[in-house]
Motif scaffolding. Sequence first.
Motif, PDB file in Angstrom:
ATOM      1  N   LYS A 297       2.489 -69.221 -52.415  1.00  0.00           N
ATOM      2  CA  LYS A 297       2.088 -70.512 -51.852  1.00  0.00           C
ATOM      3  C   LYS A 297       2.459 -70.671 -50.392  1.00  0.00           C
ATOM      4  CE  LYS A 297       1.849 -72.935 -56.198  1.00  0.00           C
ATOM      5  NZ  LYS A 297       2.372 -73.981 -57.056  1.00  0.00           N
ATOM      6  N   ASP A 298       3.360 -69.837 -49.878  1.00  0.00           N
ATOM      7  CA  ASP A 298       3.667 -69.879 -48.444  1.00  0.00           C
ATOM      8  C   ASP A 298       2.823 -68.862 -47.673  1.00  0.00           C
ATOM      9  OD1 ASP A 298       4.828 -67.495 -49.134  1.00  0.00           O
ATOM     10  OD2 ASP A 298       6.768 -67.925 -48.246  1.00  0.00           O
ATOM     11  N   TRP A 299       1.753 -68.341 -48.297  1.00  0.00           N
ATOM     12  CA  TRP A 299       0.790 -67.397 -47.743  1.00  0.00           C
ATOM     13  C   TRP A 299       1.363 -65.993 -47.543  1.00  0.00           C
ATOM     14  CZ3 TRP A 299      -3.910 -68.985 -48.433  1.00  0.00           C
ATOM     15  CH2 TRP A 299      -4.158 -70.351 -48.451  1.00  0.00           C
ATOM     16  N   THR A 300       2.527 -65.714 -48.088  1.00  0.00           N
ATOM     17  CA  THR A 300       3.056 -64.361 -48.087  1.00  0.00           C
ATOM     18  C   THR A 300       2.225 -63.530 -49.066  1.00  0.00           C
ATOM     19  OG1 THR A 300       5.279 -65.203 -47.687  1.00  0.00           O
ATOM     20  CG2 THR A 300       5.117 -62.960 -48.537  1.00  0.00           C
TER      21      THR A 300
ATOM     22  N   MET B 226      11.869 -60.587 -55.878  1.00  0.00           N
ATOM     23  CA  MET B 226      11.932 -61.455 -57.046  1.00  0.00           C
ATOM     24  C   MET B 226      11.210 -62.752 -56.697  1.00  0.00           C
ATOM     25  SD  MET B 226      15.075 -62.254 -59.571  1.00  0.00           S
ATOM     26  CE  MET B 226      16.062 -63.281 -58.573  1.00  0.00           C
ATOM     27  N   VAL B 227      10.205 -63.118 -57.483  1.00  0.00           N
ATOM     28  CA  VAL B 227       9.338 -64.246 -57.175  1.00  0.00           C
ATOM     29  C   VAL B 227       9.377 -65.238 -58.323  1.00  0.00           C
ATOM     30  CG1 VAL B 227       6.955 -64.922 -56.693  1.00  0.00           C
ATOM     31  CG2 VAL B 227       7.805 -62.731 -55.860  1.00  0.00           C
ATOM     32  N   ASN B 228       9.492 -66.517 -57.986  1.00  0.00           N
ATOM     33  CA  ASN B 228       9.379 -67.569 -58.982  1.00  0.00           C
ATOM     34  C   ASN B 228       7.918 -67.655 -59.403  1.00  0.00           C
ATOM     35  OD1 ASN B 228       9.126 -70.083 -60.301  1.00  0.00           O
ATOM     36  ND2 ASN B 228      10.956 -70.821 -59.274  1.00  0.00           N
ATOM     37  N   VAL B 229       7.651 -67.668 -60.708  1.00  0.00           N
ATOM     38  CA  VAL B 229       6.259 -67.648 -61.175  1.00  0.00           C
ATOM     39  C   VAL B 229       5.510 -68.903 -60.747  1.00  0.00           C
ATOM     40  CG1 VAL B 229       6.695 -66.097 -63.107  1.00  0.00           C
ATOM     41  CG2 VAL B 229       6.872 -68.556 -63.445  1.00  0.00           C
ATOM     42  N   ASN B 230       6.203 -70.005 -60.505  1.00  0.00           N
ATOM     43  CA  ASN B 230       5.550 -71.230 -60.036  1.00  0.00           C
ATOM     44  C   ASN B 230       5.136 -71.124 -58.578  1.00  0.00           C
ATOM     45  OD1 ASN B 230       5.912 -72.509 -62.530  1.00  0.00           O
ATOM     46  ND2 ASN B 230       7.980 -73.083 -61.960  1.00  0.00           N
ATOM     47  N   PHE B 231       5.603 -70.115 -57.871  1.00  0.00           N
ATOM     48  CA  PHE B 231       5.319 -69.953 -56.456  1.00  0.00           C
ATOM     49  C   PHE B 231       4.124 -69.036 -56.206  1.00  0.00           C
ATOM     50  CE2 PHE B 231       6.742 -69.084 -52.000  1.00  0.00           C
ATOM     51  CZ  PHE B 231       6.784 -70.411 -51.601  1.00  0.00           C
ATOM     52  N   ILE B 232       3.579 -68.444 -57.283  1.00  0.00           N
ATOM     53  CA  ILE B 232       2.426 -67.549 -57.146  1.00  0.00           C
ATOM     54  C   ILE B 232       1.157 -68.389 -57.060  1.00  0.00           C
ATOM     55  CG2 ILE B 232       1.047 -65.768 -58.285  1.00  0.00           C
ATOM     56  CD1 ILE B 232       3.638 -64.737 -59.531  1.00  0.00           C
ATOM     57  N   MET B 233       0.389 -68.149 -56.003  1.00  0.00           N
ATOM     58  CA  MET B 233      -0.866 -68.875 -55.814  1.00  0.00           C
ATOM     59  C   MET B 233      -2.028 -68.115 -56.454  1.00  0.00           C
ATOM     60  SD  MET B 233      -2.541 -70.345 -52.293  1.00  0.00           S
ATOM     61  CE  MET B 233      -2.579 -68.771 -51.484  1.00  0.00           C
ATOM     62  N   SER B 234      -2.092 -66.802 -56.232  1.00  0.00           N
ATOM     63  CA  SER B 234      -3.172 -66.004 -56.819  1.00  0.00           C
ATOM     64  C   SER B 234      -2.768 -64.536 -56.849  1.00  0.00           C
ATOM     65  CB  SER B 234      -4.474 -66.170 -56.030  1.00  0.00           C
ATOM     66  OG  SER B 234      -4.338 -65.628 -54.745  1.00  0.00           O
ATOM     67  N   ALA B 235      -3.498 -63.782 -57.655  1.00  0.00           N
ATOM     68  CA  ALA B 235      -3.295 -62.334 -57.729  1.00  0.00           C
ATOM     69  C   ALA B 235      -4.658 -61.697 -57.913  1.00  0.00           C
ATOM     70  CB  ALA B 235      -2.362 -61.973 -58.876  1.00  0.00           C
ATOM     71  N   GLU B 236      -4.890 -60.607 -57.186  1.00  0.00           N
ATOM     72  CA  GLU B 236      -6.199 -59.968 -57.208  1.00  0.00           C
ATOM     73  C   GLU B 236      -6.029 -58.454 -57.128  1.00  0.00           C
ATOM     74  OE1 GLU B 236     -10.174 -59.897 -54.358  1.00  0.00           O
ATOM     75  OE2 GLU B 236      -8.469 -61.125 -53.812  1.00  0.00           O
ATOM     76  N   GLU B 237      -6.658 -57.745 -58.069  1.00  0.00           N
ATOM     77  CA  GLU B 237      -6.635 -56.287 -58.037  1.00  0.00           C
ATOM     78  C   GLU B 237      -7.634 -55.790 -57.011  1.00  0.00           C
ATOM     79  OE1 GLU B 237      -7.369 -54.619 -61.854  1.00  0.00           O
ATOM     80  OE2 GLU B 237      -5.485 -55.303 -62.676  1.00  0.00           O
ATOM     81  N   LYS B 238      -7.254 -54.757 -56.300  1.00  0.00           N
ATOM     82  CA  LYS B 238      -8.138 -54.179 -55.291  1.00  0.00           C
ATOM     83  C   LYS B 238      -8.194 -52.673 -55.484  1.00  0.00           C
ATOM     84  CE  LYS B 238      -8.213 -57.627 -51.912  1.00  0.00           C
ATOM     85  NZ  LYS B 238      -8.937 -57.941 -50.759  1.00  0.00           N
TER      86      LYS B 238
END
Length: 69
Positions: A16-19, A47-59
């Motif tokens: 969510k912070d665009w990282t 280590m990432v908080n799952v609530n902080f994930i905005m999206s995930a995409e396979e490439k």
Amino acid sequence: MPDLKVYEKLTVVKLKDWTQIVAPILVDDLLKACNSWLTFVKVWWVMVNVNFIMSAEEKQWNTIDNFVL
């Protein structure tokens, strides 16, 4: 000299912070971890908080991208 591992699929996880984190994890595996009782997941070495994930995409990456990564 150790051999370099070539990943066929890498996932770009956007926070969510665009990282952006590029990791050799499947989106389905990440989804299972996020929907479980876990609060944090380890993506690569972060280590990432799952609530902080905005999206995930396979490439699909080509050999040059794999070398750079």
